[in-house]
Design a protein around this motif. Sequence first.
Motif, PDB file in Angstrom:
ATOM      1  N   ALA A 109       0.773  -1.182   0.106  1.00  0.00           N
ATOM      2  CA  ALA A 109      -0.130   0.030  -0.125  1.00  0.00           C
ATOM      3  C   ALA A 109       0.807   1.339  -0.025  1.00  0.00           C
ATOM      4  CB  ALA A 109      -1.061   0.000   1.110  1.00  0.00           C
ATOM      5  N   ILE A 110       0.439   2.187  -0.678  1.00  0.00           N
ATOM      6  CA  ILE A 110       1.288   3.556  -0.694  1.00  0.00           C
ATOM      7  C   ILE A 110       0.575   4.740  -0.053  1.00  0.00           C
ATOM      8  CG2 ILE A 110       2.370   5.095  -2.517  1.00  0.00           C
ATOM      9  CD1 ILE A 110       3.746   2.365  -2.436  1.00  0.00           C
ATOM     10  N   GLY A 111       1.034   5.478   0.584  1.00  0.00           N
ATOM     11  CA  GLY A 111       0.525   6.487   1.223  1.00  0.00           C
ATOM     12  C   GLY A 111       1.323   7.984   0.731  1.00  0.00           C
ATOM     13  N   TRP A 112       0.419   8.848   0.572  1.00  0.00           N
ATOM     14  CA  TRP A 112       1.118  10.294   0.534  1.00  0.00           C
ATOM     15  C   TRP A 112       0.866  10.972   1.655  1.00  0.00           C
ATOM     16  CZ3 TRP A 112       4.108  11.999  -3.489  1.00  0.00           C
ATOM     17  CH2 TRP A 112       3.952  11.480  -4.742  1.00  0.00           C
ATOM     18  N   PHE A 113       1.796  11.772   2.115  1.00  0.00           N
ATOM     19  CA  PHE A 113       1.818  12.461   3.331  1.00  0.00           C
ATOM     20  C   PHE A 113       2.351  13.766   2.924  1.00  0.00           C
ATOM     21  CE2 PHE A 113       0.950   9.383   6.981  1.00  0.00           C
ATOM     22  CZ  PHE A 113       0.916   8.265   6.305  1.00  0.00           C
ATOM     23  N   ARG A 114       2.233  14.881   3.901  1.00  0.00           N
ATOM     24  CA  ARG A 114       2.573  16.013   3.578  1.00  0.00           C
ATOM     25  C   ARG A 114       3.082  16.888   4.775  1.00  0.00           C
ATOM     26  NH1 ARG A 114      -2.779  19.357   1.411  1.00  0.00           N
ATOM     27  NH2 ARG A 114      -3.686  19.451   3.586  1.00  0.00           N
ATOM     28  N   ALA A 168       5.711   3.468   1.499  1.00  0.00           N
ATOM     29  CA  ALA A 168       5.199   2.118   1.199  1.00  0.00           C
ATOM     30  C   ALA A 168       5.001   1.453   2.373  1.00  0.00           C
ATOM     31  CB  ALA A 168       6.164   1.414   0.279  1.00  0.00           C
ATOM     32  N   THR A 169       3.961   0.725   2.599  1.00  0.00           N
ATOM     33  CA  THR A 169       3.899  -0.226   3.977  1.00  0.00           C
ATOM     34  C   THR A 169       3.002  -1.422   3.486  1.00  0.00           C
ATOM     35  OG1 THR A 169       2.637  -0.558   5.927  1.00  0.00           O
ATOM     36  CG2 THR A 169       1.513   0.917   4.270  1.00  0.00           C
ATOM     37  N   ALA A 206       7.337   1.385   5.917  1.00  0.00           N
ATOM     38  CA  ALA A 206       8.967   0.743   5.918  1.00  0.00           C
ATOM     39  C   ALA A 206       9.683   1.769   5.200  1.00  0.00           C
ATOM     40  CB  ALA A 206       8.836  -0.577   5.566  1.00  0.00           C
ATOM     41  N   TYR A 207       9.183   2.221   4.010  1.00  0.00           N
ATOM     42  CA  TYR A 207       9.995   2.952   3.129  1.00  0.00           C
ATOM     43  C   TYR A 207       9.260   4.177   2.843  1.00  0.00           C
ATOM     44  CZ  TYR A 207      11.532  -1.920   2.499  1.00  0.00           C
ATOM     45  OH  TYR A 207      11.829  -2.970   2.706  1.00  0.00           O
TER      46      TYR A 207
END
Length: 124
Positions: free
Chosen positions: A33-38, A98-99, A112-113
């Motif tokens: 799974a991919i996350g966008w954070f800011r 990425a998790t 993790a990344y």
Amino acid sequence: QVQLVESGGGLVQPGGSLTLSCATSEFSLEYYAIGWFRQGPGKERERVSCISNSGDSTNYADSVKGRFTISRDNSKNTVYLQMNSLKPEDTAVYYCGATIRWQAATLADSYAYWGQGTQVTVSS
């Protein structure tokens, strides 16, 4: 150290659009799974949007719902964040992560990344 690479940031006027990309050549993103954070000036890092490894599930922060769209192309090993109707308060460094833990994907600690970030500035 394994890293993701963000691109597509820049300076845009209020109401404008940008598309961010998140990619890596070091491993396949299709299992993550991919996350966008800011993180804006003087603020804590906050979750913007997440997408499951298959792309079937997504979630968004209330502040960006209806304006941002997350998507992925596993054949290109890339995840995108389409940002429309940008506001000055969207100004921040945007990071992708990425998790393997979709259930915890809204939490930065589950990742993790990470990438190094790309600056988005919304200003006239």
